[in-house]
Design a protein around this motif. Structure first.
Motif, short mmCIF file in Angstrom:
data_model
loop_
_atom_site.label_atom_id
_atom_site.label_comp_id
_atom_site.label_asym_id
_atom_site.label_seq_id
_atom_site.Cartn_x
_atom_site.Cartn_y
_atom_site.Cartn_z
N PRO A 734 28.89 49.31 62.04
CA PRO A 734 29.78 49.54 61.17
C PRO A 734 30.34 48.04 60.41
N ARG A 735 30.84 48.39 59.07
CA ARG A 735 31.40 47.30 58.77
C ARG A 735 32.95 47.51 58.19
N VAL A 736 33.79 46.59 58.45
CA VAL A 736 35.18 46.57 58.04
C VAL A 736 35.56 45.30 57.29
N GLY A 737 36.12 45.44 56.09
CA GLY A 737 36.54 44.16 55.35
C GLY A 737 37.92 44.59 54.78
N VAL A 738 38.24 43.47 54.28
CA VAL A 738 39.70 43.63 53.36
C VAL A 738 39.12 43.36 51.86
N ALA A 739 39.82 44.39 51.11
CA ALA A 739 39.52 44.31 49.36
C ALA A 739 40.75 43.53 49.01
N PRO A 740 40.25 42.41 48.45
CA PRO A 740 41.43 41.58 47.95
C PRO A 740 41.94 41.94 46.51
N ALA A 741 43.09 41.76 46.32
CA ALA A 741 43.86 42.20 44.90
C ALA A 741 43.49 43.72 44.63
N HIS A 745 51.15 46.24 46.73
CA HIS A 745 52.11 46.89 47.66
C HIS A 745 51.45 46.94 48.85
N ALA A 746 50.38 46.96 49.34
CA ALA A 746 49.82 47.06 50.48
C ALA A 746 48.45 46.16 50.98
N GLU A 798 55.52 45.50 53.81
CA GLU A 798 55.00 44.40 53.08
C GLU A 798 53.49 44.47 53.25
N PRO A 799 52.74 43.84 52.42
CA PRO A 799 51.35 43.72 52.46
C PRO A 799 51.19 42.71 53.66
N LEU A 800 49.94 42.77 54.27
CA LEU A 800 49.71 41.86 55.65
C LEU A 800 49.38 40.37 54.91
N PRO A 801 49.80 39.44 55.54
CA PRO A 801 49.25 37.96 55.21
C PRO A 801 47.56 38.14 55.59
#
Length: 819
Positions: A734-741, A745-746, A798-801
């Motif tokens: 599996p691959r998990v990532g954060v989609a920047p921008a 709001h989240a 709020e969005p996560l740091p």
């Protein structure tokens, strides 16, 4: 049977030490392919001839005959021995004793045997009744005994076959069509049957039978090599598995590729597909010629009688240098391909528009045309668009051009995608055929766009990057720019084509994995697309691409999401800037469910089917189902998401989208000092087997899941154990990532993993442990792959740091790893 087992049973097997010699031959790496098959057939011939001689049978009037694949000398390591003991009927007892003397040693060695004992008359009669027997006898080969008897059999069987061909060839074609219906197209299957699938060894044998009838003959170019290639793969498959199998299963492909000295399983499949394409095309041409000959035999005698002679075939002009003759597109007598570089495209476009096949003789002549200049003349570019826009007939015409290598000459980048397999089960075609299927689908949408030519060419080019390493959309953009300039598009059109190829997945990916109410989502698409005209083309390309991929890639649900996104992006491009989203007021039903959940202290749900009205141009009928809307209200508490996801998985409901929000009840609904917080879940789900579970059962299980008395993980594990999945290649991690921008709001966390029952339950549990709140999630399942996006926030909304988001993503990825 293993080598040791064969050696053990081979002791004392008779003349020549056949079993030991056979074992040595099969393990001798220096003799692969045709040489080994011929050596194995020769070794077996000698052994059987010695058995026959030692059987003390009649001196004359009996012979041993190899038929079928053995008759052709095509003995793979685990092939059956197809044998006929032919006799004149003079001494039945002696023949029976000889048969026992022949068959039992074969069985003792554990070899598969297909045998029969017949007189010449019986063999002819059986062949007349059973087409498969007749086909086997066409390859009869003398092994031992009375060679005059075998020669008489061959002469009689061939004479019968040629005499009966007008009746038996249609029967043979019907058998081929039925087999293709059952086993599919060899050149597109991930686990093909090398023998039975269309374009496989059975079809190659059928073409030999047609040639033996003298009614028609198959195109010879490459056919013998294609047959040899399929036989080589089957040999390697037999040696890899130790079984008499023709199915090239996924788990054996790497070993088979290694046995053939090929780079990898993809190279193996591509070689198989190339061979199957040659056999399939030869079959198409041959059966078309058989039909033409049979029609002419029934019609022309009457015409000759009426006209007093043989009429000349009519030739109807279709385009400059191109005519129709006898149901095929051929070149005019004055056509000169070597002087007219546009003629191949002109003939192809004319054939596709007329819905007629290109004559193989015409294609062979077209292959002598000199190359088109760069950039192409406008006529050539327009003819390519005409060919692509002709709909379903384009496929057969394109295949005819492929048979002579004309496509790779016109589009050199085509060579990298030709016969390239796609290991995503969502795709039903190879890359090259998918591109043509996309053009066929796009042809039906050309009236919806202002530039049909750009839509059709983008459909042809959109996956060309799959022949290169890295992101195929990025590579495809470079290829599209090069091809568009080469075929004569101006810089502005070239830029549009490059944008379409680069972003051909943008709409469906965004619509199914992003929050469409978030202005950042719409803005990002508008910035990538740039104009209304390009958006219009991209929407049509998206639909055509999905429809050409396979049944799992497009649905009313996906279509409705894409249409909603296109509408929002079009409004933004027109200057209608969307406002920042405000929390939507709850509907009357949502408020009612929330109040009831608060008062009862437990979950309350509503389950109903949602439908989409048919478009105005469609005939009246029932609206198409979009899935099921599931509304759940629960007093705000922990672990709601994993509990609901787990219960839905238990009831075999597939989640498509989900929104989660906290609703504060009005003062009149509150009780004392309680803040009246209720968690509201609005989900779209689909029933895995078409029937919805009862809402009361869903609620009862949800109550137990929330109070901890229902072991969801255990129940899902039991179900997995009861229905084990097929063994195949290991799934990628599996691959998990954060989609920047992706949102203001989240924080958007993307998960790509092997789809499995309970996957959302495991994700929800991991996110719950991470202490984040899930605002919404967007679920997309493509074949065996789940691609999900989760909009998460802190406890205060709020969005996560950035650092926390990375930690959550890494923890989720670890939680999803097997074991």
């Amino acid at each position: 049977m293993t080598g040791d087992g064969m050696r053990t049973r081979a002791e004392g097997t008779g003349p020549g030490g056949y079993a030991a010699a056979r074992l040595r031959l099969l393990t001798e790496e220096a003799r692969p392919g045709p040489e080994r098959r011929a050596a194995l057939a020769g070794l077996t011939d000698d052994w059987l001839a010695a058995l026959f001689t030692g059987g003390a049978g009649p001196a004359r009037g009996v012979s041993l005959v190899a038929v079928g694949g053995y008759g052709r000398g095509e003995l793979s390591p685990r092939s059956d021995l197809d044998l006929l003991l032919l006799h004149d009927g003079s001494d039945a007892a002696a023949v029976a004793a000889l048969a026992d003397h022949l068959w039992y040693p074969v069985w003792d060695l554990g070899l598969a045997l297909d045998h029969s004992v017949r007189t010449l008359a019986e063999a002819r009669r059986t062949a007349g009744e059973d087409l498969k027997v007749q086909l086997g006898l066409l390859d009869a080969r003398h092994l031992a005994g009375d060679d005059a008897l075998t020669a008489g059999l061959r002469t009689a069987v061939l004479a019968d076959w040629r005499d009966q061909a007008p009746r038996r060839l249609p029967e043979l074609r019907e058998l081929c069509d039925e087999r293709a219906e059952r086993h599919g197209e060899l050149r597109y299957l991930l686990e093909p049957d090398l023998k039975e699938a269309r374009g496989g060894l059975r079809d190659a044998t059928a073409l030999r039978a047609v040639a033996a009838s003298w009614l028609a003959d198959a195109p010879r170019e490459g056919l013998a090599e294609a047959r040899r290639s399929l036989l080589d793969v089957r040999d390697a498959l037999h040696l890899a598995t130790g079984r008499a199998t023709d199915r090239l299963a996924l788990q054996e492909q790497d070993e088979v590729a290694a046995g053939l000295g090929l780079l990898d399983a993809d190279t193996l499949l591509r070689q198989v597909y190339e061979a199957a394409r040659v056999v399939s095309y030869a079959g198409d041409v041959t059966w078309r010629e058989v039909g033409r000959v049979l029609r002419s035999r029934s019609v022309r005698p009457r015409l000759r009688a009426m006209l007093g002679g043989k009429p000349a075939a009519e030739r109807s002009p279709l385009a400059e240098g191109v005519v129709e003759q006898d149901g095929e597109v051929v070149l005019a007598r004055a056509a000169r391909p070597e002087r007219d570089p546009v003629l191949p495209l002109r003939a192809a476009a004319a054939a596709a528009q007329a819905g007629l096949p290109l004559s193989p003789h015409a294609v062979r002549r077209l292959a002598t045309a000199r190359p088109l200049p760069t950039p192409w003349p406008a006529e050539a570019r327009e003819l390519l668009v005409t060919l692509l826009g002709s709909g379903r007939p384009t496929v057969d015409v394109w295949e005819a051009l492929e048979a002579e290598g004309l496509i790779s000459r016109l589009l050199p980048d085509w060579e990298r995608v030709r016969c390239r397999p796609q290991r995503n089960a969502v795709h039903v075609w190879t890359v090259d055929r998918h591109l043509i299927e996309t053009a066929v689908r796009a042809a039906a949408l050309t009236r919806h766009v202002g530039r049909p030519d750009l839509l059709l060419v983008a459909a042809l080019l959109h996956d060309m990057g799959k022949g290169w390493p890295g992101d195929h959309s990025v590579a495809g953009e470079i290829i599209a720019k090069d091809v568009a300039a080469r075929i004569g598009f101006d810089p502005a059109d070239t830029a549009v084509l490059a944008t379409l190829v680069r972003h051909h997945l943008l709409l469906v990916d965004t619509a199914t994995r992003r929050d469409l109410d978030d202005p950042a989502t719409v803005r990002s698409v508008a910035e990538a697309v740039g104009s209304q005209a390009t958006l219009e083309l991209l929407a049509a390309l998206t639909e055509a691409d999905a429809l050409a991929t396979g049944p799992a890639a497009w649905s009313s649900w996906r279509g409705s999401l894409v249409a909603d996104l296109v509408r929002r992006v079009a409004a933004l491009l027109a200057g209608d800037v969307p406002d920042e989203p405000a929390p939507a007021a709850p509907t009357a039903e949502q408020e009612r469910l929330a109040v009831e959940a608060f008062r009862t202290g437990g979950p309350v749900l509503a389950l109903r089917a949602r439908t989409e009205p048919l478009p105005a141009e469609e005939p009246p009928g029932a609206p198409e189902p979009l899935g099921v809307e599931l509304l759940i209200a629960v007093p705000d508490q922990a672990a709601v998401l994993p509990a609901v996801a787990g219960v839905l998985a238990m009831h075999r409901l597939t989640v498509r989208t989900a929104e989660l929000r906290t609703l504060r009840l009005p003062e009149w609904a509150k009780d004392g000092d309680d803040d009246g917080a209720v968690l509201l879940l609005d989900w779209r789900v689909a029933a895995e087997y078409g029937s919805l579970p009862e809402a009361t059962r869903l609620r009862a299980d949800l109550v137990r899941a929330l109070d901890g008395s229902l072991d969801i993980a255990g129940r899902l594990a039991e179900r997995d154990a009861a229905y084990p999945r097929r063994r195949g290649p290991a799934a990628p991690p599996p691959r998990v990532g954060v989609a920047p921008a992706a949102s203001h709001h989240a924080t958007v966390i993307e998960v790509r993993a092997q789809d499995a029952p309970g996957l959302l339950h495991r994700i929800g549990t991991a996110l719950e442990k991470a202490g984040v709140r899930v605002r919404s999630m967007h679920v997309s399942t493509l074949g065996a792959n789940a691609v999900d996006a989760f909009y998460v926030t802190t406890g205060t909304g709020e969005p996560l740091p950035a650092a926390d988001a990375g930690t959550v993503a890494r923890g989720l990825e670890e939680a999803l790893r097997p074991g």
